[in-house]
Design a protein around this motif. Structure first.
Motif, PDB file in Angstrom:
ATOM      1  N   ILE A   1      66.765  82.050  38.557  1.00  0.00           N
ATOM      2  CA  ILE A   1      66.924  81.976  37.107  1.00  0.00           C
ATOM      3  C   ILE A   1      66.204  83.134  36.417  1.00  0.00           C
ATOM      4  CG2 ILE A   1      64.990  80.402  36.715  1.00  0.00           C
ATOM      5  CD1 ILE A   1      68.351  80.258  34.895  1.00  0.00           C
ATOM      6  N   ARG A   2      65.070  83.550  36.941  1.00  0.00           N
ATOM      7  CA  ARG A   2      64.345  84.688  36.351  1.00  0.00           C
ATOM      8  C   ARG A   2      65.123  85.984  36.521  1.00  0.00           C
ATOM      9  NH1 ARG A   2      57.958  83.697  37.711  1.00  0.00           N
ATOM     10  NH2 ARG A   2      57.842  81.685  36.659  1.00  0.00           N
ATOM     11  N   GLU A   3      65.725  86.163  37.685  1.00  0.00           N
ATOM     12  CA  GLU A   3      66.540  87.361  37.924  1.00  0.00           C
ATOM     13  C   GLU A   3      67.754  87.378  37.009  1.00  0.00           C
ATOM     14  OE1 GLU A   3      65.692  89.919  39.852  1.00  0.00           O
ATOM     15  OE2 GLU A   3      63.883  88.889  40.509  1.00  0.00           O
ATOM     16  N   MET A   4      68.342  86.220  36.781  1.00  0.00           N
ATOM     17  CA  MET A   4      69.487  86.130  35.885  1.00  0.00           C
ATOM     18  C   MET A   4      69.084  86.489  34.462  1.00  0.00           C
ATOM     19  SD  MET A   4      71.073  82.633  37.519  1.00  0.00           S
ATOM     20  CE  MET A   4      72.000  82.199  36.085  1.00  0.00           C
ATOM     21  N   ALA A   5      67.946  85.984  34.020  1.00  0.00           N
ATOM     22  CA  ALA A   5      67.459  86.286  32.672  1.00  0.00           C
ATOM     23  C   ALA A   5      67.121  87.767  32.536  1.00  0.00           C
ATOM     24  CB  ALA A   5      66.235  85.426  32.349  1.00  0.00           C
ATOM     25  N   GLU A   6      66.485  88.344  33.575  1.00  0.00           N
ATOM     26  CA  GLU A   6      66.161  89.776  33.531  1.00  0.00           C
ATOM     27  C   GLU A   6      67.425  90.622  33.467  1.00  0.00           C
ATOM     28  OE1 GLU A   6      64.277  93.297  36.259  1.00  0.00           O
ATOM     29  OE2 GLU A   6      63.625  91.249  36.656  1.00  0.00           O
ATOM     30  N   ALA A   7      68.424  90.248  34.238  1.00  0.00           N
ATOM     31  CA  ALA A   7      69.684  90.992  34.226  1.00  0.00           C
ATOM     32  C   ALA A   7      70.302  90.967  32.836  1.00  0.00           C
ATOM     33  CB  ALA A   7      70.657  90.408  35.245  1.00  0.00           C
ATOM     34  N   ALA A   8      70.311  89.799  32.208  1.00  0.00           N
ATOM     35  CA  ALA A   8      70.910  89.667  30.880  1.00  0.00           C
ATOM     36  C   ALA A   8      70.119  90.432  29.818  1.00  0.00           C
ATOM     37  CB  ALA A   8      71.019  88.196  30.501  1.00  0.00           C
ATOM     38  N   LYS A   9      68.779  90.380  29.901  1.00  0.00           N
ATOM     39  CA  LYS A   9      67.940  91.021  28.888  1.00  0.00           C
ATOM     40  C   LYS A   9      67.858  92.536  29.040  1.00  0.00           C
ATOM     41  CE  LYS A   9      64.759  87.153  28.385  1.00  0.00           C
ATOM     42  NZ  LYS A   9      63.380  86.707  28.655  1.00  0.00           N
ATOM     43  N   ASN A  10      67.657  93.001  30.269  1.00  0.00           N
ATOM     44  CA  ASN A  10      67.314  94.404  30.486  1.00  0.00           C
ATOM     45  C   ASN A  10      68.470  95.313  30.874  1.00  0.00           C
ATOM     46  OD1 ASN A  10      64.644  93.731  29.953  1.00  0.00           O
ATOM     47  ND2 ASN A  10      64.231  93.277  32.088  1.00  0.00           N
ATOM     48  N   HIS A  11      69.550  94.762  31.373  1.00  0.00           N
ATOM     49  CA  HIS A  11      70.619  95.614  31.891  1.00  0.00           C
ATOM     50  C   HIS A  11      71.898  95.561  31.066  1.00  0.00           C
ATOM     51  CE1 HIS A  11      68.255  96.569  35.419  1.00  0.00           C
ATOM     52  NE2 HIS A  11      67.937  95.285  35.500  1.00  0.00           N
ATOM     53  N   ALA A  12      71.991  94.664  30.109  1.00  0.00           N
ATOM     54  CA  ALA A  12      73.143  94.515  29.225  1.00  0.00           C
ATOM     55  C   ALA A  12      74.478  94.562  29.974  1.00  0.00           C
ATOM     56  CB  ALA A  12      73.104  95.586  28.133  1.00  0.00           C
ATOM     57  N   PRO A  13      74.646  93.693  30.991  1.00  0.00           N
ATOM     58  CA  PRO A  13      75.893  93.728  31.755  1.00  0.00           C
ATOM     59  C   PRO A  13      77.049  93.088  30.999  1.00  0.00           C
ATOM     60  CG  PRO A  13      74.568  91.913  32.499  1.00  0.00           C
ATOM     61  CD  PRO A  13      73.743  92.669  31.476  1.00  0.00           C
ATOM     62  N   HIS A  14      78.247  93.518  31.330  1.00  0.00           N
ATOM     63  CA  HIS A  14      79.448  92.851  30.831  1.00  0.00           C
ATOM     64  C   HIS A  14      79.731  91.610  31.671  1.00  0.00           C
ATOM     65  CE1 HIS A  14      80.326  96.992  29.287  1.00  0.00           C
ATOM     66  NE2 HIS A  14      80.501  96.252  28.214  1.00  0.00           N
ATOM     67  N   CYS A  15      79.272  91.626  32.908  1.00  0.00           N
ATOM     68  CA  CYS A  15      79.553  90.542  33.840  1.00  0.00           C
ATOM     69  C   CYS A  15      78.387  90.405  34.817  1.00  0.00           C
ATOM     70  CB  CYS A  15      80.840  90.859  34.593  1.00  0.00           C
ATOM     71  SG  CYS A  15      81.300  89.658  35.828  1.00  0.00           S
ATOM     72  N   ILE A  16      78.009  89.168  35.123  1.00  0.00           N
ATOM     73  CA  ILE A  16      77.002  88.870  36.143  1.00  0.00           C
ATOM     74  C   ILE A  16      77.693  88.025  37.208  1.00  0.00           C
ATOM     75  CG2 ILE A  16      74.817  87.753  36.690  1.00  0.00           C
ATOM     76  CD1 ILE A  16      73.936  88.269  33.828  1.00  0.00           C
ATOM     77  N   ILE A  17      77.610  88.458  38.454  1.00  0.00           N
ATOM     78  CA  ILE A  17      78.210  87.718  39.560  1.00  0.00           C
ATOM     79  C   ILE A  17      77.092  87.123  40.398  1.00  0.00           C
ATOM     80  CG2 ILE A  17      79.567  87.949  41.660  1.00  0.00           C
ATOM     81  CD1 ILE A  17      81.195  90.081  40.204  1.00  0.00           C
TER      82      ILE A  17
END
Length: 81
Positions: A61-77
């Protein structure tokens, strides 16, 4: 959401989706909890194309939150939520 029995190709499908979306959008992050999608090496497996991989060190869950906050992805798989 992809559901199926073991060895039915779910992870292979996720790799193909990651590669396709990364070629179209360039902002795809793969949260690789067990290193099944992009492999265990330092360089992600070429099957995910231009998608970026984040290895999970502690909590997914922390990695998911970091990805959303810091990397601004269009998609997370994510494999195996």
């Amino acid at each position: 959401l992809v559901i199926g029995p073991s060895r039915s190709g779910k992870t292979t499908l996720l790799r193909e989706i990651a590669s396709f979306l990364a070629s179209e959008y360039h902002q795809v992050i793969v949260i690789d909890t067990r290193n099944e999608i992009a492999g265990e090496g330092e360089v992600p497996h070429r099957s995910i194309g231009r998608a970026r991989r984040m290895k999970v060190a502690s909590e997914q869950i922390r990695e998911m939150a970091e990805a959303a906050k810091n990397h601004a992805p269009h998609c997370i798989i994510i494999d195996e939520v």
